[in-house]
Design an enzyme around this catalytic site. Structure first.
Site, PDB file in Angstrom:
ATOM      1  N   ASP A 125     -12.373  34.788 130.215  1.00 20.30           N
ATOM      2  CA  ASP A 125     -11.434  33.941 129.618  1.00 20.30           C
ATOM      3  C   ASP A 125     -10.368  33.634 130.434  1.00 20.30           C
ATOM      4  OD1 ASP A 125     -12.911  33.845 127.249  1.00 20.30           O
ATOM      5  OD2 ASP A 125     -11.573  34.948 125.889  1.00 20.30           O
ATOM      6  N   ARG A 176     -16.498  27.156 131.816  1.00 19.83           N
ATOM      7  CA  ARG A 176     -16.195  26.716 130.406  1.00 19.83           C
ATOM      8  C   ARG A 176     -15.024  25.773 130.637  1.00 19.83           C
ATOM      9  NH1 ARG A 176     -13.720  30.916 126.862  1.00 19.83           N
ATOM     10  NH2 ARG A 176     -15.892  31.411 126.281  1.00 19.83           N
TER      11      ARG A 176
HETATM   12  C1  LIG Z   1     -15.165  28.205 122.858  1.00 19.90           C
HETATM   13  C2  LIG Z   1     -13.781  28.120 123.265  1.00 19.90           C
HETATM   14  C3  LIG Z   1     -13.088  28.774 124.181  1.00 19.90           C
HETATM   15  C4  LIG Z   1     -12.002  28.900 124.607  1.00 19.90           C
HETATM   16  N1  LIG Z   1     -11.351  29.773 125.498  1.00 19.90           N
HETATM   17  C5  LIG Z   1     -10.186  29.531 126.088  1.00 19.90           C
HETATM   18  C6  LIG Z   1      -9.594  30.108 127.272  1.00 19.90           C
HETATM   19  O1  LIG Z   1     -10.286  30.839 127.847  1.00 19.90           O
HETATM   20  N2  LIG Z   1      -8.288  29.823 127.719  1.00 19.90           N
HETATM   21  C7  LIG Z   1      -7.461  28.887 126.894  1.00 19.90           C
HETATM   22  O2  LIG Z   1      -6.421  28.774 127.433  1.00 19.90           O
HETATM   23  N3  LIG Z   1      -7.984  28.239 125.892  1.00 19.90           N
HETATM   24  C8  LIG Z   1      -9.318  28.473 125.460  1.00 19.90           C
HETATM   25  N4  LIG Z   1      -9.745  27.796 124.470  1.00 19.90           N
HETATM   26  C9  LIG Z   1      -8.670  26.963 123.466  1.00 19.90           C
HETATM   27  C10 LIG Z   1      -8.524  25.590 124.307  1.00 19.90           C
HETATM   28  O3  LIG Z   1      -7.863  25.581 125.180  1.00 19.90           O
HETATM   29  C11 LIG Z   1      -7.697  24.551 122.891  1.00 19.90           C
HETATM   30  O4  LIG Z   1      -6.572  25.291 122.915  1.00 19.90           O
HETATM   31  C12 LIG Z   1      -8.482  24.413 121.769  1.00 19.90           C
HETATM   32  O5  LIG Z   1      -9.872  24.390 121.749  1.00 19.90           O
HETATM   33  C13 LIG Z   1      -7.938  23.354 121.139  1.00 19.90           C
HETATM   34  O6  LIG Z   1      -8.325  22.050 121.618  1.00 19.90           O
HETATM   35  P1  LIG Z   1      -9.224  20.908 121.473  1.00 19.90           P
HETATM   36  O7  LIG Z   1     -10.123  20.435 122.736  1.00 19.90           O
HETATM   37  O8  LIG Z   1     -10.092  21.501 120.441  1.00 19.90           O
HETATM   38  O9  LIG Z   1      -8.457  19.866 121.172  1.00 19.90           O
HETATM   39  P2  LIG Z   1      -7.229  19.541 119.871  1.00 19.90           P
HETATM   40  O10 LIG Z   1      -6.702  18.295 120.166  1.00 19.90           O
HETATM   41  O11 LIG Z   1      -6.267  20.834 119.844  1.00 19.90           O
HETATM   42  O12 LIG Z   1      -8.165  19.592 118.470  1.00 19.90           O
HETATM   43  C14 LIG Z   1      -8.981  18.415 118.293  1.00 19.90           C
HETATM   44  C15 LIG Z   1      -9.119  18.410 116.920  1.00 19.90           C
HETATM   45  O13 LIG Z   1      -9.839  19.845 116.506  1.00 19.90           O
HETATM   46  C16 LIG Z   1      -9.303  20.371 115.401  1.00 19.90           C
HETATM   47  N5  LIG Z   1      -8.682  21.362 115.537  1.00 19.90           N
HETATM   48  C17 LIG Z   1      -8.461  22.221 116.590  1.00 19.90           C
HETATM   49  N6  LIG Z   1      -7.968  23.280 116.616  1.00 19.90           N
HETATM   50  C18 LIG Z   1      -7.856  23.460 115.140  1.00 19.90           C
HETATM   51  C19 LIG Z   1      -7.786  24.888 114.446  1.00 19.90           C
HETATM   52  N7  LIG Z   1      -7.100  25.883 115.304  1.00 19.90           N
HETATM   53  N8  LIG Z   1      -7.758  24.750 113.141  1.00 19.90           N
HETATM   54  C20 LIG Z   1      -8.118  23.613 112.590  1.00 19.90           C
HETATM   55  N9  LIG Z   1      -8.519  22.236 113.270  1.00 19.90           N
HETATM   56  C21 LIG Z   1      -8.442  22.559 114.562  1.00 19.90           C
HETATM   57  C22 LIG Z   1      -7.904  19.141 114.718  1.00 19.90           C
HETATM   58  O14 LIG Z   1      -8.761  18.179 113.888  1.00 19.90           O
HETATM   59  C23 LIG Z   1      -7.686  18.539 115.978  1.00 19.90           C
HETATM   60  O15 LIG Z   1      -7.348  17.394 115.753  1.00 19.90           O
HETATM   61  C24 LIG Z   1     -11.012  27.902 124.055  1.00 19.90           C
HETATM   62  C25 LIG Z   1     -11.742  26.886 123.224  1.00 19.90           C
HETATM   63  C26 LIG Z   1     -12.856  27.096 122.620  1.00 19.90           C
HETATM   64  C27 LIG Z   1     -13.619  26.195 121.691  1.00 19.90           C
END
Ligand SMILES: Cc1cc2nc3c(=O)[nH]c(=O)nc-3n(C[C@H](O)[C@H](O)[C@H](O)COP(=O)(O)OP(=O)(O)OC[C@H]3O[C@@H](n4cnc5c(N)ncnc54)[C@H](O)[C@@H]3O)c2cc1C
Length: 299
Positions: A125, A176
């Site tokens: 990560d 990723r």
């Molecule tokens: C498999 C995976 C691994 C990851 N690993 C890392 C990492 O190593 N380092 C790092 O910095 N980040 C990591 N992340 C987190 C990532 O960076 C984002 O913070 C997170 O995925 C939210 O971004 P989004 O692209 O979904 O967009 P967003 O704009 O945040 O979300 C899009 C939509 O998804 C829904 N949504 C998103 N999050 C939530 C929630 N918690 N609860 C309810 N609804 C929600 C909402 O409807 C939102 O409008 C990871 C994410 C995933 C999916």
């Protein structure tokens, strides 16, 4: 973010832990390894892969970092014993990155070697920006030692990510791609919602052009709707990419992706150290204020 959500985000440290726990439990498989195994088995039954993660970060003591390593290795063994379709994710700071880079290297190497023995894969990560250089260096040193069953994470909000991706694809890295979750300064990170999305798509294009394996980690419809045709344009077969989502987030969209014939991996965290991870997830939940308020008043 709504004004009420912003208010609750600022007030989170004052909200009793049991209330946060009540609302955040959807994001966590449970506190024990058998809890996580149960959740992964259930996901596998729905044709979804998993990546298991023992919660915890920012370990400040060498003995604790070694203990975390000893707690992580049984996850790989449990995956094998239960014939689960899962790999695992680790955080360098839970294995000692902030204490001693050498110690962290040894711990991460042991985990990745164990995974290699069991024919499994480890995702390193990416944490906050103070760790980016060290994490990429760690990855490269491990590659130099001949280990290939691992991958890195690139955060689209980081301004440096384009140059990191350009190097990583040349090295054949498994990447990723996510937006990034830590609160970074505008001098090093894009802050606008749309500019992060635009950078995400630019990076995805670079990764696909470079022929690297990509885990498209997002729940954002805007990105998902554009990633699918980009992948199709490259004529990739199913095992050349995957989508990734977090446990407890956007299950309907998750099901649609699988129904459309793509491979999807769910991030399944478990453990006693659930608080830091849970608060990060809550801050991203557009309905957080409503859930917290409900948890406070309907108890
Ligand atoms: C498999 C995976 C691994 C990851 N690993 C890392 C990492 O190593 N380092 C790092 O910095 N980040 C990591 N992340 C987190 C990532 O960076 C984002 O913070 C997170 O995925 C939210 O971004 P989004 O692209 O979904 O967009 P967003 O704009 O945040 O979300 C899009 C939509 O998804 C829904 N949504 C998103 N999050 C939530 C929630 N918690 N609860 C309810 N609804 C929600 C909402 O409807 C939102 O409008 C990871 C994410 C995933 C999916």
């Amino acid at each position: 973010m709504s004004i009420l959500n912003k208010f609750i985000v600022n007030a989170l440290p004052l909200i009793p832990k049991p209330v946060v726990g009540q609302v955040a439990k959807r994001y966590i498989a449970g506190t024990t390894l058998p809890d996580a195994v149960r959740v992964v088995r259930d996901l596998n039954g729905k044709n979804m892969m998993a990546t298991m993660d023992l919660l915890g970060e920012d370990v400040k003591d060498g003995g604790e970092a070694n203990q975390v390593k000893s707690n992580i290795i049984p996850i790989l063994q449990a995956i094998k014993e239960n014939a689960l379709n899962s790999n695992m994710s680790i955080k360098p700071t839970q294995l000692g990155l902030k204490i001693d880079k050498e110690l962290c290297f040894r711990n991460v190497k042991e985990v990745i070697c164990e995974a290699a023995k069991l024919n499994n894969f480890v995702r390193i990560d990416m944490e906050d920006a103070t760790t980016t250089d060290d994490t990429l260096e760690l990855y490269r040193l491990l590659r130099k030692d001949g280990l290939n069953n691992m991958g890195v994470v690139i955060q689209a909000y980081m301004r440096r990510s384009e140059s990191d991706v350009r190097m990583l694809v040349k090295e054949g890295a498994n990447i990723r791609l996510c937006k990034g979750i830590y609160n970074e300064s505008p001098s090093i990170a894009y802050k606008g919602h749309q500019e992060i999305r635009d950078n995400y798509l630019r990076l995805l294009q670079l990764i696909l052009d470079g022929g690297s394996y990509v885990g498209v980690a997002t729940h954002d419809d805007f990105l998902l709707d554009r990633a699918v045709p980009m992948i199709q344009k490259f004529g990739l077969s199913k095992n050349q990419y995957e989508f990734q989502m977090l446990l407890g987030v956007r299950e309907n969209r998750r099901n649609e992706i699988v129904k459309d014939g793509h491979r999807l991996r769910v991030y399944v965290p478990y453990g006693e150290q659930w608080y830091a991870y849970s608060t990060r997830r809550l801050k991203e939940n557009p309905l957080m204020a409503w859930y917290i308020t409900k948890a406070i008043f309907v108890r």
